[in-house]
Write a protein that holds these residues in place. Structure first.
Motif, PDB file in Angstrom:
ATOM      1  N   ARG A  11     -22.501 -21.138 -15.814  1.00  0.00           N
ATOM      2  CA  ARG A  11     -23.657 -20.250 -15.603  1.00  0.00           C
ATOM      3  C   ARG A  11     -23.314 -19.124 -14.643  1.00  0.00           C
ATOM      4  NH1 ARG A  11     -26.682 -25.125 -15.119  1.00  0.00           N
ATOM      5  NH2 ARG A  11     -26.770 -24.844 -12.864  1.00  0.00           N
ATOM      6  N   PHE A  12     -22.648 -19.463 -13.571  1.00  0.00           N
ATOM      7  CA  PHE A  12     -22.334 -18.460 -12.552  1.00  0.00           C
ATOM      8  C   PHE A  12     -21.379 -17.402 -13.090  1.00  0.00           C
ATOM      9  CE2 PHE A  12     -20.020 -16.896  -8.805  1.00  0.00           C
ATOM     10  CZ  PHE A  12     -21.088 -16.499  -8.006  1.00  0.00           C
ATOM     11  N   PHE A  49     -23.055 -15.147 -15.642  1.00  0.00           N
ATOM     12  CA  PHE A  49     -23.921 -14.200 -14.934  1.00  0.00           C
ATOM     13  C   PHE A  49     -23.080 -13.067 -14.337  1.00  0.00           C
ATOM     14  CE2 PHE A  49     -25.761 -12.742 -10.917  1.00  0.00           C
ATOM     15  CZ  PHE A  49     -27.018 -12.328 -11.334  1.00  0.00           C
ATOM     16  N   GLN A  94     -22.996  -8.912 -15.220  1.00  0.00           N
ATOM     17  CA  GLN A  94     -23.154  -7.866 -14.205  1.00  0.00           C
ATOM     18  C   GLN A  94     -21.978  -6.893 -14.224  1.00  0.00           C
ATOM     19  OE1 GLN A  94     -26.064  -7.737 -12.324  1.00  0.00           O
ATOM     20  NE2 GLN A  94     -26.602  -9.413 -13.694  1.00  0.00           N
ATOM     21  N   SER A 114     -26.369  -9.504  -6.051  1.00  0.00           N
ATOM     22  CA  SER A 114     -26.705 -10.234  -7.277  1.00  0.00           C
ATOM     23  C   SER A 114     -26.089 -11.628  -7.281  1.00  0.00           C
ATOM     24  CB  SER A 114     -26.232  -9.447  -8.504  1.00  0.00           C
ATOM     25  OG  SER A 114     -26.894  -8.215  -8.604  1.00  0.00           O
ATOM     26  N   LEU A 115     -24.816 -11.698  -6.898  1.00  0.00           N
ATOM     27  CA  LEU A 115     -24.142 -12.997  -6.875  1.00  0.00           C
ATOM     28  C   LEU A 115     -24.705 -13.893  -5.783  1.00  0.00           C
ATOM     29  CD1 LEU A 115     -20.415 -11.955  -7.473  1.00  0.00           C
ATOM     30  CD2 LEU A 115     -22.081 -12.804  -9.131  1.00  0.00           C
ATOM     31  N   GLN A 122     -27.798 -15.397  -7.083  1.00  0.00           N
ATOM     32  CA  GLN A 122     -27.508 -16.461  -8.039  1.00  0.00           C
ATOM     33  C   GLN A 122     -27.091 -17.744  -7.316  1.00  0.00           C
ATOM     34  OE1 GLN A 122     -28.136 -16.415 -11.133  1.00  0.00           O
ATOM     35  NE2 GLN A 122     -27.066 -18.213 -11.923  1.00  0.00           N
ATOM     36  N   SER A 170     -30.116 -19.361  -5.970  1.00  0.00           N
ATOM     37  CA  SER A 170     -30.850 -19.994  -7.065  1.00  0.00           C
ATOM     38  C   SER A 170     -30.244 -21.346  -7.413  1.00  0.00           C
ATOM     39  CB  SER A 170     -30.848 -19.078  -8.285  1.00  0.00           C
ATOM     40  OG  SER A 170     -31.471 -19.700  -9.391  1.00  0.00           O
ATOM     41  N   GLU A 171     -28.911 -21.393  -7.481  1.00  0.00           N
ATOM     42  CA  GLU A 171     -28.232 -22.656  -7.777  1.00  0.00           C
ATOM     43  C   GLU A 171     -28.413 -23.653  -6.631  1.00  0.00           C
ATOM     44  OE1 GLU A 171     -27.142 -23.412 -10.537  1.00  0.00           O
ATOM     45  OE2 GLU A 171     -26.706 -21.545 -11.600  1.00  0.00           O
ATOM     46  N   LYS A 204     -17.431 -15.850  -5.651  1.00  0.00           N
ATOM     47  CA  LYS A 204     -18.101 -14.585  -5.359  1.00  0.00           C
ATOM     48  C   LYS A 204     -17.152 -13.603  -4.677  1.00  0.00           C
ATOM     49  CE  LYS A 204     -20.602 -13.638  -1.783  1.00  0.00           C
ATOM     50  NZ  LYS A 204     -21.631 -13.551  -0.724  1.00  0.00           N
TER      51      LYS A 204
END
Length: 204
Positions: free
Chosen positions: A73-74, A77, A81, A92-93, A96, A99-100, A191
């Motif tokens: 997922r990461f 995503f 981007q 953005s990262l 994310q 969120s995780e 990241k």
């Protein structure tokens, strides 16, 4: 008053039973979630991605780690981007990752709360049992020694029940917390490497 003490003692054991059921349900749910999130192929996929970021001029990753994998997922995503060429990739990262993190730590506070409070609930049961025992001793005198001993035995059982619930719950909470910490650290590494990749690509 004695009736309330006996009722409280019974409620303590009911609370212990409910707490153990809740803890077992949360443990099973988190175990299933982490198993889906961290399949056997995730570690090799993570290494493959990092090698691609460091060595290959372009990144086109395909994986059979599964769509439910947190790393899949990461990366997907991040790739979206990058392909869109949006600015603020760092933010953005980071969003994310947060969120995780929410998903990884979901319901863990329940285990933490149960692990911290189960011994105290058991201790409350012990205190109530001792009160009941001394009340019986004062009422029956030396002739009620057998009844008093049974009351004290039940009182100590409440503490044992509290510890029996708390110890495995704390172990489970520590296990999942450690897993979440390792995953989030890996995402932070990804990241940083993705940001470095973007920077080098921009310079070219």
């Amino acid at each position: 008053m004695q009736e309330y003490v006996e009722l409280g003692e019974e409620l303590v054991f009911v609370a212990m039973g409910v707490a153990s059921v809740i803890a077992l349900a949360v443990f099973a749910e988190r175990l299933i979630y982490y198993k889906k999130t961290l399949g056997k192929k995730n570690e090799s996929y993570l290494s493959e991605v990092r090698n691609s970021l460091q060595e290959e001029p372009e990144i086109h990753w395909k994986t059979d780690a599964g769509e439910e994998s947190i790393y899949t997922r990461f990366i997907q995503f991040a790739l979206r981007q990058l392909k869109l060429g949006r600015k603020g990739l760092d933010e953005s990262l980071e969003g994310q990752i947060l969120s995780e993190k929410l998903e990884l730590e979901k319901r863990l506070p329940i285990l933490n709360t149960l692990g911290n409070n189960a011994p105290f609930i058991g201790l409350l049961g012990t205190v109530l049992g001792v009160i009941k025992a001394f009340y019986g001793l004062g009422t029956l005198g030396s002739s009620g020694a057998e009844v008093v001993m049974r009351s004290i035995s039940t009182a100590l059982l409440a503490t044992a029940a509290g510890l029996a619930v708390a110890i495995p719950v704390v172990m489970a909470n520590n296990y999942f917390s450690r897993k979440a910490k390792v995953i989030l650290q890996n995402l932070e590494i990804l990241k940083k490497e993705l940001l470095s990749y973007q920077m080098n690509k921009t310079k070219v």
